[in-house]
Design an enzyme around this catalytic site. Structure first.
Site, PDB file in Angstrom:
ATOM      1  N   ASP A 215       0.845  -1.197   0.000  1.00  0.00           N
ATOM      2  CA  ASP A 215       0.000   0.000   0.000  1.00  0.00           C
ATOM      3  C   ASP A 215       0.877   1.242   0.000  1.00  0.00           C
ATOM      4  OD1 ASP A 215       1.070   0.312   2.529  1.00  0.00           O
ATOM      5  OD2 ASP A 215      -0.852   0.448   3.568  1.00  0.00           O
ATOM      6  N   ASP A 217       1.339   4.743   2.249  1.00  0.00           N
ATOM      7  CA  ASP A 217       0.970   5.389   3.509  1.00  0.00           C
ATOM      8  C   ASP A 217       1.340   6.867   3.418  1.00  0.00           C
ATOM      9  OD1 ASP A 217       0.453   2.796   5.163  1.00  0.00           O
ATOM     10  OD2 ASP A 217       2.435   2.470   4.301  1.00  0.00           O
ATOM     11  N   ASP A 303      -3.355   4.453   2.522  1.00  0.00           N
ATOM     12  CA  ASP A 303      -3.703   4.888   3.872  1.00  0.00           C
ATOM     13  C   ASP A 303      -3.403   6.376   4.015  1.00  0.00           C
ATOM     14  OD1 ASP A 303      -4.390   2.313   4.622  1.00  0.00           O
ATOM     15  OD2 ASP A 303      -2.479   1.873   5.596  1.00  0.00           O
TER      16      ASP A 303
END
Ligand code: 8DG
Ligand code: MN
Ligand code: MN
Length: 379
Positions: A215, A217, A303
């Site tokens: 992912d 962040d 995120d």
């Protein structure tokens, strides 16, 4: 005293935050094996599994910090969490490494890797929204084994699990640095347009220098305390068409107490999302042939964390990882400094008094640690 076999071995500090751990190291064959056992322990549900997992990770982390390759058993002497006369857990790491040195592989690791339980748990836990307890239920109670089983069985799924299955292929492809930079740029431009001075900082694996990850962040902040407020809702609304899914977590401004600090969960306003990543050139393609549009985007996990300036350095440190580095620095701070470190700040253990810092360097300095740049926190 006997002559030391290798002088460097007794200089390896105990805590991973006290030593440099680069991304590329010399003992991958061993650390991969130990991390299979760590992963397996995390999938299990017995009272000791967490401690077992931690022991394998600590052994692995020691090896990652060595500036040389282990080639014979004698080199294991005095290595923290590998060679210890009073720990059976360290002994387990040593046994695995010894097997690999002598046989080229470890029977135990091969057995785990090829076990039906491990293989299915890995598949199930690889679905966004699924953790070990759900995965175990599917494996043991419902006798499910494969991704096909999950897709065909009429299971009651949460919203994120449903999306995890729908975008499974995309989400299990690594997010590349180039793609991450592209998304970060879009979020940064959007934030600064909404409120001048806003900062968007890449944390997580990409900050440590990885070229791919699971992912992206991003920490959103502002040099004026309080000016970060409301940014999450605004940026999500502005980028609405770019997100497939956003799972917002409200902030909790209540001061974290020493008791709660064991948990790695923080209280920032944040959002776990699935981003609709449009590949380069897709706009042009869509103009020339609208039918091609479907194939020109992919789902990517992002995120977003909103952080006030006074906590920024702590949040950056807390979200840069690795998870093991965070665990180690917090353990060091508590045991050796009688302080509590969280992603929000630093507090005295007895009086819960706050100690401020404006940069990661300042935090390390106040903790009596040599500064480690993110690229040396890859434990
Ligand atoms: P990757 O995504 O490149 O595969 O690895 P990563 O960037 O190191 O892992 P991550 O799962 O994205 O977590 C990054 C850091 O964020 C990790 O060191 C711990 C920290 N973190 C918090 N709170 C939370 C939280 O609520 N969930 C998660 N997943 N991570 C958190 O401080
Ligand atoms: Mn990450
Ligand atoms: Mn993350």
């Amino acid at each position: 005293k006997k002559a030391r076999i290798d002088k460097t071995t007794d200089r390896i500090p105990m805590y991973a935050c006290q030593r440099s751990t680069p991304l590329q190291h010399h003992n991958k064959q061993f650390t991969d094996a130990l991390e299979v056992l760590e992963e397996h322990a995390l999938y299990r549900d017995d009272p000791n599994s967490e401690a077992r997992a931690l022991a394998f990770r600590r052994g692995s982390a020691t090896l990652k910090s060595l500036p040389y390759k282990i080639t014979h058993v004698g080199q294991l002497k005095n290595l923290p969490y590998i060679d210890s006369t009073n720990s059976s857990k360290a002994g387990h790491c040593k046994k695995i490494i010894t097997e690999i040195l002598e046989e080229g592989f470890s029977d135990e690791v091969e057995g785990v890797t090829n076990s039906e339980f491990f293989k299915s748990m890995k598949i199930f836990c690889g679905i966004f929204g699924v953790g070990p307890s759900t995965a175990r239920k599917w494996f043991y109670d419902l006798n499910l084994r494969t991704l096909e089983d999950i897709k065909t069985k009429k299971l009651t799924l949460t919203k994120d699990q449903t999306l995890g299955l729908r975008y499974h292929e995309d989400l299990n492809k690594p997010l590349l640095l180039e793609e991450a930079n592209h998304i970060a740029k879009l979020v940064r431009e959007t934030c600064t347009a909404l409120r001048s001075g806003c900062t968007v900082t890449v944390v997580g694996g990409f900050r440590r220098g990885k070229d791919k990850g699971h992912d992206l962040d991003l920490i959103i902040s502002h040099p004026i305390e309080g000016n970060e407020e409301g940014m999450l809702a605004m940026v999500l609304e502005k980028l609405d068409e770019h997100f497939i899914y956003t799972e917002k977590k409200a902030s909790n401004t209540k001061r974290q107490t020493s008791l709660e600090s064991r948990s790695t969960m923080d209280h920032f306003e944040k959002c776990f999302s699935i981003f609709k990543y449009r590949h380069e050139g897709s706009a042009k393609q869509s103009q020339s042939n609208i039918l091609h549009l479907e194939g020109t985007w992919a789902a990517k996990r992002v995120d977003l964390i909103v952080v006030p300036k006074s906590q920024f350095a702590f949040a950056v440190l807390g979200w840069t990882g690795t998870k093991h580095f965070e665990r180690e620095i917090r353990r060091y701070v508590r045991s050796e400094k009688k302080l509590v470190l969280t992603s929000h700040g630093m507090y005295t253990l007895d009086t819960n008094e706050s100690i401020s810092a404006d940069s990661e360097e300042e935090i390390f300095e106040k903790l009596g640690l040599n500064f480690l740049p993110p690229s040396e926190r890859c434990c």
